[in-house]
Every structure is written in C-alpha cells, then in structure tokens.
Write a protein that holds these residues in place. Sequence first.
Motif, PDB file in Angstrom:
ATOM      1  N   LYS A  15     -36.021   0.693  32.268  1.00  0.00           N
ATOM      2  CA  LYS A  15     -37.422   1.089  32.200  1.00  0.00           C
ATOM      3  C   LYS A  15     -38.330   0.332  33.166  1.00  0.00           C
ATOM      4  CE  LYS A  15     -38.439  -1.903  28.226  1.00  0.00           C
ATOM      5  NZ  LYS A  15     -38.860  -1.918  26.812  1.00  0.00           N
ATOM      6  N   ARG A  16     -37.934  -0.835  33.639  1.00  0.00           N
ATOM      7  CA  ARG A  16     -38.758  -1.574  34.590  1.00  0.00           C
ATOM      8  C   ARG A  16     -38.088  -1.683  35.947  1.00  0.00           C
ATOM      9  NH1 ARG A  16     -36.792  -6.557  35.174  1.00  0.00           N
ATOM     10  NH2 ARG A  16     -38.708  -7.254  36.177  1.00  0.00           N
ATOM     11  N   GLY A  17     -37.086  -0.846  36.203  1.00  0.00           N
ATOM     12  CA  GLY A  17     -36.308  -0.979  37.422  1.00  0.00           C
ATOM     13  C   GLY A  17     -36.906  -0.322  38.651  1.00  0.00           C
ATOM     14  N   PHE A  18     -37.763   0.701  38.459  1.00  0.00           N
ATOM     15  CA  PHE A  18     -38.323   1.402  39.609  1.00  0.00           C
ATOM     16  C   PHE A  18     -39.346   0.525  40.321  1.00  0.00           C
ATOM     17  CE2 PHE A  18     -41.836   4.026  41.266  1.00  0.00           C
ATOM     18  CZ  PHE A  18     -41.163   4.702  42.265  1.00  0.00           C
ATOM     19  N   LEU A  19     -39.217   0.413  41.646  1.00  0.00           N
ATOM     20  CA  LEU A  19     -40.149  -0.378  42.448  1.00  0.00           C
ATOM     21  C   LEU A  19     -41.071   0.518  43.259  1.00  0.00           C
ATOM     22  CD1 LEU A  19     -41.099  -3.172  43.436  1.00  0.00           C
ATOM     23  CD2 LEU A  19     -39.360  -3.031  45.229  1.00  0.00           C
ATOM     24  N   ALA A  20     -40.509   1.401  44.082  1.00  0.00           N
ATOM     25  CA  ALA A  20     -41.310   2.288  44.926  1.00  0.00           C
ATOM     26  C   ALA A  20     -40.405   3.378  45.467  1.00  0.00           C
ATOM     27  CB  ALA A  20     -41.964   1.511  46.073  1.00  0.00           C
ATOM     28  N   SER A  21     -41.029   4.428  46.027  1.00  0.00           N
ATOM     29  CA  SER A  21     -40.227   5.512  46.598  1.00  0.00           C
ATOM     30  C   SER A  21     -41.083   6.357  47.510  1.00  0.00           C
ATOM     31  CB  SER A  21     -39.640   6.399  45.493  1.00  0.00           C
ATOM     32  OG  SER A  21     -40.642   7.210  44.905  1.00  0.00           O
ATOM     33  N   GLU A  22     -40.400   7.224  48.254  1.00  0.00           N
ATOM     34  CA  GLU A  22     -41.110   8.258  48.987  1.00  0.00           C
ATOM     35  C   GLU A  22     -41.725   9.240  47.982  1.00  0.00           C
ATOM     36  OE1 GLU A  22     -39.057   9.054  53.149  1.00  0.00           O
ATOM     37  OE2 GLU A  22     -37.597   9.253  51.532  1.00  0.00           O
ATOM     38  N   SER A  23     -42.768   9.932  48.411  1.00  0.00           N
ATOM     39  CA  SER A  23     -43.481  10.821  47.497  1.00  0.00           C
ATOM     40  C   SER A  23     -42.650  12.027  47.064  1.00  0.00           C
ATOM     41  CB  SER A  23     -44.786  11.308  48.141  1.00  0.00           C
ATOM     42  OG  SER A  23     -44.524  11.998  49.353  1.00  0.00           O
TER      43      SER A  23
END
Length: 224
Positions: free
Chosen positions: A97-105
């Motif tokens: 649940k806290r693993g996402f940092l950033a990504s392309e849109s």
Amino acid sequence: MKYEIKGDSMPVVICRLSDGEKMITESGSMSWMSPNIQMETVGGGFGKVMGRMFSGESLFQNHFTSHGEGMIAFSSSFPGEIRVVDLTPGNDLIVQKRGFLASESSVQLSTYFQKRFASGLFGGEGFILQRLSGNGIAFIEIDGAAIEYDLAAGQEIIVDTGNLAAMSSTCSMEIRTVKGAKNVIFGGEGLFLTSIKGPGKVILQTMPISNLASTISSFIPSKG
C-alpha cells in the motif's frame, strides 16, 4: 522520459521530461524540480479518493507537467531501493500500500482487494494493496534490499506479509495460520504467514518498515 537512480541506500530517481510530458505521484514524494514544471493536485472523483483512503495512501495525487525540457526528482521515504517497472496492458503489478513512488501519467492506480476475506481479516498489510496498470514506466519503493523470484504455475513461496513488496497480478495470495502451539507461542513469527502462488514475479523486501518500527519500539521505555 529519461531517468536515472542515484543515492545508494537512500535513493532518488531523477526524471528528465520533454515538453508536455506528465508524471503522477502521491503527495509528498517530489523532492526537487526545475521551475518550468507545473504541479496540479487532483482528487480523481469520490470513488478513487475513497479507495486511496482505505488503502492507506494519500487522498490526492500530484500531477506534474513539463513546459519545455524539464527535470523532476522523487526520493524514497525509507532506506532501500527504487525499482523500475515497465507496465504493459494486461501485465498489471500489485504493490504494497505504500510502495508506489511515481509514474508516467499513462499508468493507472487503483485499490486491489483480496478475493478471500480471510486474507483481509488476518493479513493486515496484505489485504488492501494497490494495482498498477496501463502502459508506461512506474517507480516503486522497496524497504531494504529487493529479492525477486519468478514463480512457475502452481509454485509457492511462504513469506511474512510485511516482506511482500510487489507481485504480478497473475499470482494469488492466501493467508495461512502457523501450525503448532509451540511455534505460535515461541516461534516469534506471529499467528499468520502469507502464501503466494505463481505464475508470475514476486518482489520481496528484506527490511519492512513495520518490522523496524516494532524493533525500535521495544527499546523505548514505557511511561509510567
């Protein structure tokens, strides 16, 4: 988008964007950026906001759009690694649940609920996870070091729930009770472990922040 990861045990991913390129992140992940990057905070509608609330993530996302050639950096919030994930349609990734940092849109985030209710009732962090889907590059945080396994169909690995960082959406997860009263009382592994079955990739993390917090708290004297 071009990127590079620096920083050893406290990593940062530095992304260089072309004109009009956009990135998304949970609030608070951006560390620095060039002045021609425009930020917009987006809720995404009631359903998505509520889903992020239940998964323990921020209620809003920040969208960053580059006007001309731009640069933006996203830092890890805990000692460990930043892993690059190249998503394609039909090859979704399930992350803690806290693993996402950033990504392309072009990457979509949604809440992932375990089909088995018992997994949610007893699994803690393993119940509500995040699904990354779409077509594009995403960056995920790993607590400590990342260890990867490619599981064949039906192949199984048993892990502590907190050590699961990410898995392919083709994998299945089930919470199992630890057998034997002596194992439960003296084993130190708690009442439940997580079974993950292939086919698919599993990314494990060696130092879950929840385990570290528990260890540190045991050395802090209680008041009174």
